[in-house]
Scaffold this motif. Structure first.
Motif, PDB file in Angstrom:
ATOM      1  N   TYR B   4       0.843  -1.194   0.000  1.00 36.70           N
ATOM      2  CA  TYR B   4       0.000   0.000   0.000  1.00 36.70           C
ATOM      3  C   TYR B   4       0.881   1.249   0.000  1.00 36.70           C
ATOM      4  N   PRO B   6       1.474   5.022   0.772  1.00 33.85           N
ATOM      5  CA  PRO B   6       0.830   5.948   1.699  1.00 33.85           C
ATOM      6  C   PRO B   6       0.426   7.287   1.078  1.00 33.85           C
ATOM      7  N   ILE B   7       1.139   7.765   0.068  1.00 31.91           N
ATOM      8  CA  ILE B   7       0.793   9.075  -0.492  1.00 31.91           C
ATOM      9  C   ILE B   7      -0.165   8.904  -1.669  1.00 31.91           C
ATOM     10  N   GLU B   9      -2.130   6.570  -1.881  1.00 31.79           N
ATOM     11  CA  GLU B   9      -3.308   5.975  -1.245  1.00 31.79           C
ATOM     12  C   GLU B   9      -3.915   4.874  -2.089  1.00 31.79           C
ATOM     13  N   MET B  10      -3.087   3.970  -2.556  1.00 30.89           N
ATOM     14  CA  MET B  10      -3.586   2.829  -3.307  1.00 30.89           C
ATOM     15  C   MET B  10      -2.594   1.679  -3.205  1.00 30.89           C
ATOM     16  N   PRO B  59      13.426  11.661  -6.226  1.00 26.47           N
ATOM     17  CA  PRO B  59      14.358  10.814  -5.483  1.00 26.47           C
ATOM     18  C   PRO B  59      14.897   9.646  -6.317  1.00 26.47           C
ATOM     19  N   THR B 230      12.798  17.236  -5.558  1.00 27.59           N
ATOM     20  CA  THR B 230      12.170  16.442  -4.489  1.00 27.59           C
ATOM     21  C   THR B 230      11.701  17.352  -3.362  1.00 27.59           C
ATOM     22  N   SER B 234       7.840  18.161  -2.503  1.00 25.52           N
ATOM     23  CA  SER B 234       7.377  17.793  -1.161  1.00 25.52           C
ATOM     24  C   SER B 234       6.781  18.999  -0.455  1.00 25.52           C
ATOM     25  N   GLN B 238       3.126  17.924  -1.686  1.00 23.63           N
ATOM     26  CA  GLN B 238       3.117  16.699  -0.873  1.00 23.63           C
ATOM     27  C   GLN B 238       2.798  15.440  -1.677  1.00 23.63           C
ATOM     28  N   VAL B 240       5.264  13.412  -3.114  1.00 26.38           N
ATOM     29  CA  VAL B 240       6.379  12.468  -3.206  1.00 26.38           C
ATOM     30  C   VAL B 240       6.064  11.252  -2.342  1.00 26.38           C
ATOM     31  N   ASP B 241       5.956  10.087  -2.961  1.00 24.19           N
ATOM     32  CA  ASP B 241       5.622   8.871  -2.227  1.00 24.19           C
ATOM     33  C   ASP B 241       6.901   8.116  -1.883  1.00 24.19           C
ATOM     34  N   LEU B 242       7.217   8.074  -0.594  1.00 22.75           N
ATOM     35  CA  LEU B 242       8.483   7.468  -0.151  1.00 22.75           C
ATOM     36  C   LEU B 242       8.548   5.983  -0.498  1.00 22.75           C
ATOM     37  N   PHE B 243       7.443   5.261  -0.298  1.00 19.71           N
ATOM     38  CA  PHE B 243       7.456   3.815  -0.544  1.00 19.71           C
ATOM     39  C   PHE B 243       7.650   3.529  -2.029  1.00 19.71           C
ATOM     40  N   ALA B 245       9.057   5.497  -4.184  1.00 20.64           N
ATOM     41  CA  ALA B 245      10.426   5.884  -4.531  1.00 20.64           C
ATOM     42  C   ALA B 245      11.417   4.788  -4.152  1.00 20.64           C
ATOM     43  N   LEU B 246      11.221   4.199  -2.951  1.00 19.05           N
ATOM     44  CA  LEU B 246      12.137   3.151  -2.497  1.00 19.05           C
ATOM     45  C   LEU B 246      12.126   1.960  -3.451  1.00 19.05           C
TER      46      LEU B 246
END
Lengths: 255, 307
Positions: B4, B6-7, B9-10, B59, B230, B234, B238, B240-243, B245-246
């Motif tokens: 999932y 978080p930014i 939202e899906m 990122p 980035t 941000s 707001q 930028v989705d960290l997950f 990006a990782l």
């Protein structure tokens, strides 16, 4: 879960004994959970709803009872846009803005709505997807049926507006169980569940429940950080990116 | 396996995103480009909102240009002075780009702007690179290839603020350099691309920067513009989705290693021809979106939520 079921069984017993000199019909119902946490592996959730009909002094209807459950997500504003031809190109040129639109609507019942009650009755009671979308008083041209229908069509395709006429099951003539299915992209927020009891095509009684959909710890923390201290979040994300880039160059170094 | 975001939202398929990161990383390692111009459309295609897809490129590109910059830095193939001059323009362009991005998002025209810009930018750059490399491949034995004619000056060489760049062996005005970097920074912030595929040819063809310096210098300046992008994204939207990006970074980093090895065996003109065709394909894919009647003419966006 077990504690909840026990509480529910207790509630059932309570209504059976306590309602001896009963008057009107009523429903006692409970949800299997009142908080749906979104974890990192969230792909949707099924909430079970259990309910008991307390017939009171009324006679049981000859066709049996009907149950319609309306699940409504948080309301918000929606902009519907239409692509139109502009020269050779197709661009978003026309738009309508809607306010107070539920982000999620699910209507579950024990049989098709048109066999439970007539259209006028349902509209009066605000039962049905279309009936839950309020007429727009402020926005220009928003009541244009083309745009209104398009919004419902898109939300249906996304699985955010659904109707299920076989998702309520009667276990006995007065005890029912329903499944509420939430998709993976379920909007976050407070949800209302309205349980309407129909008897011979007319509303007998209704009752409300609530549940919440919220992100779980890590997801919530990330989303909150992104909103509360956005610059720090951006800097931290960049730092992680640099670290991963550096690590890769250390791991794969060949020269 | 679903994860999932978080930014956004899906939920998305983790291995699909890792795989996409890896495939684009392979191509980016092969051609020495960031690969944002491929990854952003792919992310939009699997259903990530355009705003999140573009903002999260920052990122991802920063990570891959960090790896690249370090490799070129060890080989002393970065002209830092040139990179910092480019960076000055790049940062201004990025800031303007993010402001423009937010404005378009509010007006509801972001998707159209992204699509149209891809068509124009990719179409032009792709066609130029394809044309130039096809010509070069066809007459590679021709000894009369155009060379720089001594004594003939191009228009921008008369501009003031001349600077000397020792490692790149140039003596040019800073104005056109900053201008080009600004344009690329702007495009990068709006489209979610690093801009390497424009900056590298621009430095080679317009400014005659030697080929051994150009990629490292470009990667180094992209690294910093993407960090800025980035932070700007941000701070203002707001998105930028960290997950996400990782996942992209991890996939991309591995893909790039294999790509770099594959790229080492390719001949120059064919290498550029392939890159040109790849860019053209992306342009055509976007063009079909704008120039053919849509299957669903309507779209619905949630603009406010009462939580």
């Amino acid at each position: 879960m077990i504690a909840r079921l026990a509480a529910f069984a207790f509630a059932c017993l309570l209504t059976m004994f306590a309602s001896a000199p009963a008057q009107a019909q009523s429903i006692v119902a409970t949800l299997s959970t009142d908080n749906v946490p979104i974890l990192s592996n969230f792909t949707g959730e099924r909430i079970a709803l259990f309910g008991v009909i307390e017939p009171g002094n009324n006679l049981r209807p000859k066709d049996g009872y009907d149950i319609v459950i309306t699940v409504r997500g948080p309301r918000g504003a929606v902009t519907v846009r239409r692509k139109e031809q502009w020269g050779l190109m197709w661009l978003n040129l026309d738009a309508r803005r809607y306010i107070a639109i539920p982000a999620f609507i699910s209507i579950v019942s024990n049989r098709p709505l048109n066999r439970i009650a007539q259209a006028e009755v349902r509209d009066d009671l605000r039962i049905g997807v279309d009936a839950l979308i309020p007429p727009q008083a402020v926005s220009r041209g928003a009541n244009d049926p083309v745009f209104r229908d398009a919004m419902q069509r898109i939300r249906r395709q996304q699985g955010l507006f659904t109707e299920g006429d076989n998702k309520v099951r009667f276990i006995t003539p007065t005890v029912f169980r329903a499944n509420i299915d939430l998709p993976g992209a379920v909007p976050l927020g407070a949800y209302d569940v309205e349980i309407a009891l129909f008897s011979d095509g007319a509303l007998a009684t209704r009752t409300n429940l609530k549940f919440n959909v919220s992100k779980d710890a890590v997801e919530q923390w990330v989303a909150e950080a992104a909103h509360r201290s956005p610059i720090l979040y951006g800097a931290a994300t960049s730092l992680i990116a640099l670290l991963i880039g550096w690590l890769a160059s250390v791991i794969f170094r060949r020269d | 396996m679903e994860i999932y975001l978080p930014i956004a939202e899906m939920p998305v398929d983790m291995f699909l995103i890792l795989g996409m990161g890896m495939a684009v990383g392979f191509i980016s390692g092969m051609f020495g480009i960031g690969g944002g111009f491929l990854l952003t459309p792919l992310l939009i295609f699997v259903g990530i909102p355009a705003a999140v897809a573009v903002a999260t490129q920052g990122p991802q590109i920063a990570a891959s240009s960090m790896t690249g910059s370090l490799a070129y830095w060890r080989r002393r193939a970065i002209d830092f002075k040139l990179a910092f001059v480019l960076l000055a323009g790049g940062l201004v362009g990025t800031l303007l780009g993010v402001l423009f991005f937010n404005k378009m998002q509010r007006l509801g025209q972001l998707d159209t702007v992204i699509t149209l810009s891809y068509v124009v930018l990719m179409g032009t750059v792709g066609a130029l690179i394809t044309w130039e490399s096809a010509k070069a491949a066809l007459r590679k034995n021709d000894k009369n290839a155009p060379k720089r004619i001594a004594g003939r000056h191009r228009w921008f060489e008369g501009l003031p603020l001349k600077m000397r760049f020792h490692r790149a062996g140039m003596y040019v005005s800073a104005i056109p350099l900053v201008g080009v970097a600004m344009l690329i920074g702007f495009a990068g912030a709006v489209l979610g691309i690093g801009g390497g595929f424009i900056l590298v040819p621009a430095l080679i063809y317009i400014f005659r920067v030697p080929a051994n310096i150009v990629v490292g210098t470009s990667l180094f300046q992209i690294l910093f513009t993407m960090i800025a992008a980035t932070i700007f994204h941000s701070a203002t939207n707001q998105s930028v989705d960290l997950f996400l990006a990782l996942l992209l970074m991890v996939g991309g980093v591995f893909g790039a290693q294999f790509g770099a090895r594959a790229g080492a065996n390719l001949r120059g003109e064919y290498f550029r021809l392939m890159l040109g065709l790849l860019i053209l394909i992306v342009a055509v894919r976007f063009a079909t979106d704008v120039f053919t009647p849509p299957r669903e003419a309507f779209s619905a966006t949630q603009t406010e939520t009462g939580r």
